[in-house]
Scaffold this motif. Sequence first.
Motif, PDB file in Angstrom:
ATOM      1  N   SER B 140      49.929  43.230  50.102  1.00 34.16           N
ATOM      2  CA  SER B 140      50.165  44.177  51.202  1.00 34.16           C
ATOM      3  C   SER B 140      50.804  45.467  50.697  1.00 34.16           C
ATOM      4  CB  SER B 140      50.943  43.544  52.365  1.00 34.16           C
ATOM      5  OG  SER B 140      52.075  42.902  51.897  1.00 34.16           O
ATOM      6  N   HIS B 143      48.001  47.504  49.536  1.00 33.84           N
ATOM      7  CA  HIS B 143      47.296  48.007  50.715  1.00 33.84           C
ATOM      8  C   HIS B 143      48.022  49.219  51.314  1.00 33.84           C
ATOM      9  CE1 HIS B 143      44.978  47.985  54.400  1.00 33.84           C
ATOM     10  NE2 HIS B 143      46.105  47.946  55.097  1.00 33.84           N
ATOM     11  N   TYR B 148      42.112  54.280  51.379  1.00 36.76           N
ATOM     12  CA  TYR B 148      40.707  53.948  51.130  1.00 36.76           C
ATOM     13  C   TYR B 148      39.856  55.208  51.143  1.00 36.76           C
ATOM     14  CZ  TYR B 148      36.333  51.387  51.090  1.00 36.76           C
ATOM     15  OH  TYR B 148      35.113  50.890  50.729  1.00 36.76           O
ATOM     16  N   CYS B 170      37.379  49.031  47.346  1.00 37.83           N
ATOM     17  CA  CYS B 170      37.817  47.636  47.218  1.00 37.83           C
ATOM     18  C   CYS B 170      38.011  47.192  45.770  1.00 37.83           C
ATOM     19  CB  CYS B 170      36.840  46.698  47.940  1.00 37.83           C
ATOM     20  SG  CYS B 170      35.128  46.840  47.376  1.00 37.83           S
ATOM     21  N   TYR B 173      41.452  48.415  44.654  1.00 35.91           N
ATOM     22  CA  TYR B 173      42.498  47.624  45.295  1.00 35.91           C
ATOM     23  C   TYR B 173      42.626  46.276  44.586  1.00 35.91           C
ATOM     24  CZ  TYR B 173      42.853  50.625  49.518  1.00 35.91           C
ATOM     25  OH  TYR B 173      43.065  51.656  50.401  1.00 35.91           O
ATOM     26  N   THR B 177      45.854  44.904  42.358  1.00 32.95           N
ATOM     27  CA  THR B 177      46.525  43.684  42.809  1.00 32.95           C
ATOM     28  C   THR B 177      46.515  42.629  41.691  1.00 32.95           C
ATOM     29  OG1 THR B 177      45.741  44.169  45.034  1.00 32.95           O
ATOM     30  CG2 THR B 177      46.556  41.935  44.635  1.00 32.95           C
ATOM     31  N   TRP B 204      37.486  40.983  46.490  1.00 35.38           N
ATOM     32  CA  TRP B 204      38.816  40.525  46.835  1.00 35.38           C
ATOM     33  C   TRP B 204      39.424  39.789  45.659  1.00 35.38           C
ATOM     34  CZ3 TRP B 204      34.457  38.760  49.586  1.00 35.38           C
ATOM     35  CH2 TRP B 204      34.121  37.407  49.460  1.00 35.38           C
ATOM     36  N   PRO B 218      43.233  42.680  49.481  1.00 40.85           N
ATOM     37  CA  PRO B 218      44.171  43.810  49.513  1.00 40.85           C
ATOM     38  C   PRO B 218      43.597  45.040  50.208  1.00 40.85           C
ATOM     39  CG  PRO B 218      43.357  43.476  47.281  1.00 40.85           C
ATOM     40  CD  PRO B 218      42.832  42.337  48.102  1.00 40.85           C
ATOM     41  N   THR B 219      42.289  45.185  50.215  1.00 37.63           N
ATOM     42  CA  THR B 219      41.682  46.354  50.855  1.00 37.63           C
ATOM     43  C   THR B 219      41.993  46.335  52.351  1.00 37.63           C
ATOM     44  OG1 THR B 219      39.898  46.135  49.245  1.00 37.63           O
ATOM     45  CG2 THR B 219      39.526  47.666  51.062  1.00 37.63           C
ATOM     46  N   HIS B 220      41.921  45.154  52.929  1.00 39.09           N
ATOM     47  CA  HIS B 220      42.217  45.030  54.350  1.00 39.09           C
ATOM     48  C   HIS B 220      43.646  44.577  54.614  1.00 39.09           C
ATOM     49  CE1 HIS B 220      37.739  44.701  54.286  1.00 39.09           C
ATOM     50  NE2 HIS B 220      37.887  45.558  55.275  1.00 39.09           N
ATOM     51  N   GLY B 221      44.365  44.235  53.559  1.00 41.71           N
ATOM     52  CA  GLY B 221      45.754  43.827  53.713  1.00 41.71           C
ATOM     53  C   GLY B 221      45.927  42.532  54.472  1.00 41.71           C
TER      54      GLY B 221
END
Lengths: 445, 264
Positions: B140, B143, B148, B170, B173, B177, B204, B218-221
Amino acid sequence: MYSLVENLDAVNKWMERYGVRFGIYKNGEFKEQLFPFDPIPRVITPEEWAYLEKGLAQRVKALNMFLADIYGEKKIVQDGIVPEAFIYASKGYLPQCEGIRPPHSVFSHISGIDLVQALDGQWFVLEDNLRIPSGASYPLIARTVTRKVSPETFTSNDIEDNRDYPALLKKVMDSMNVNGGLNVILTPGRYNSAFFEHSYLAERTDSTLAFPGDLVVEDGRVYYQNFSDEKALVGAVYRRVSDEYLDPMVFEPDSLLGVPNIMQAYAAGNVAIINTPGNGVADDKGIYYFVPKMVEYYLGEEPILQNAPTYLPYYKEDSDYVLANMEKLVIKDVSEAGGYGVVFGKDLSPEQLEELKKLVIDEPRRWIAQEVIYFKDLETMEDRAMVYRKADLRAFVLSSADDTVVWKSGLTRFARQPDSFVVNSSQGGGFKDTWVMRENPSAKV
Amino acid sequence: MKRFSFRYESSVALNAPVTTHSWLLRALPREEQFQRVEWESLRVEAALPGGGTVEIPVSTGADAFGNRVQFGAILQPHMGMSMVAEGRVWQEPYRICGAAHGMYGAHTALTAPSSAMLAFLRELKLDTSNKAELASRIASAVHERMAYQPGVTGVATTAAQAFELGRGVCQDYAHITIALLREAGIPARYVCGFLPGEGATHAWVEWHDSGAWLALDPTHGRAVEYGCIKVAHGRDSTDCPVNRGIFTGRAMQRNSVSIKVEEQ
């Protein structure tokens, strides 16, 4: 031997005719130059050779078992002999090779082991080269030429014939060949520093010399296709293209030197790759430290050959020693090859020493340190005068399905500067023939 | 258990004929403990210079990361290539039991952290005793920190470069991460797959603790939800591209990709 010295001009003329060249990069520019040949050979006695032969075969067997273990079960890591950090952080470790078992479990088919002889006659291994080591063709040609120029030298001395190298190499390729298809030597092309050797060995082993683009993977198999539309199945590829360029689908995507999808054909057992990709994990300068331990671990034998005394700053005790004694040690950057990234502590100013110490403290895994070995000088001709120069020996060990054979010769490289220890051909060194003497004086060549 | 259909469609259009076109796909879902393939098909076609298409045989295998690969070559002159992979998968909650291979603990060229990233990690003042908490806070934080924005980074952009830029997609990210997770002592791997709905491929992260791999996006958290179809994994993006190809010839190429995932 002295007739060779007298006939140096004739020898050199022949060498030029054979095109004995070595390409080097200097200041970013590619230059092809004659590889300087010295007519005085290195002579190895039968007793010395018996010792080296046994030790080299033992070492290479252990290295092959290490490679099978690392890309398989990793017992040597689980048993705490080699720390995990020396495997997965190594540039030579290729995860793309995980789980692949090559034909007959041979990974390093052609191994070039670099040795030096100290002043007291003791031999030390300086480096293992398991990633397509080059150089065997030079003594091979030198012998062909010197036999031509001075045949009596070879009838009056009991010298092991070294002209069996192509036969040994062919045996390796035949025994690895998975389907009876072609044996191929894949060269990156004529601007490669060892192109001369690629074409020479292809001719002498009755293999097909393939350039990038000549090999294609279809239905999971490798085919050779040249100007005709006919495609010929390939069973073994002795590739002289380095790992990172071998398959653009798996490694360096921009590579035009490789064979797209050859890794899939290899993983499926549809082609043998000689030497296998990923061998760098076993000839890494950091892993070198552990080779004698591998011999004990895999073979349950005492290592016959010795390493140069080596320290790994990774271990606290070694780090303390290195920092306290740096001025008398040779420091090597594990990520560099071919004589690059080698620094002698004695050549550094106090400021440079401090700088290097800081680098060692910051990145202990990146460095190894060794005691300087004062190796025996060899007689060398320089402008018609006899001088003494530092030299090493690259011994070639060939592993096929059922045996491990040490070639009864080798590449002796010497430094051209009187005080230099660096003999690599990429650093401008020269070479000599290596005569292994026969046991039985009645057996004439 | 839920069931999803997927369709991956990709094409390469060329403005001049080319030959010796080799390709390697990772376009079919991995078989995983949480994901089972009910049926699937893959069709590869070449567009011929005179018009019309010809179907190209597909070889299959697995790479060293256990991903399924589909590969082949088009040797005859052609003006394009199209690939359609489709099928249906059953999914359970995302969890893969098993040990973590040592390679997922080591940095790669793409995931080596910069000193700025290390400072960022220190400032998070994470409690290292709770791995699940640690992993989700790292994802997070990435994120939050990143914006983005497509087009500012490329396939060769490293985690350190994207972090410096503060923007990316993505893949960036995921690399950042992964870099931070590994730095915090948690094995982590890059996952490539398809998202529910319509769009392009997505990336992801899987992280390992107590004998199991779990996933974070992590892109969408957030955690990875149902309908994210896992295709491949590796140490970083270079280990598991969905589509790689190389051909001989002088031609400009135009690529297009479309993906659709729906709950059945």
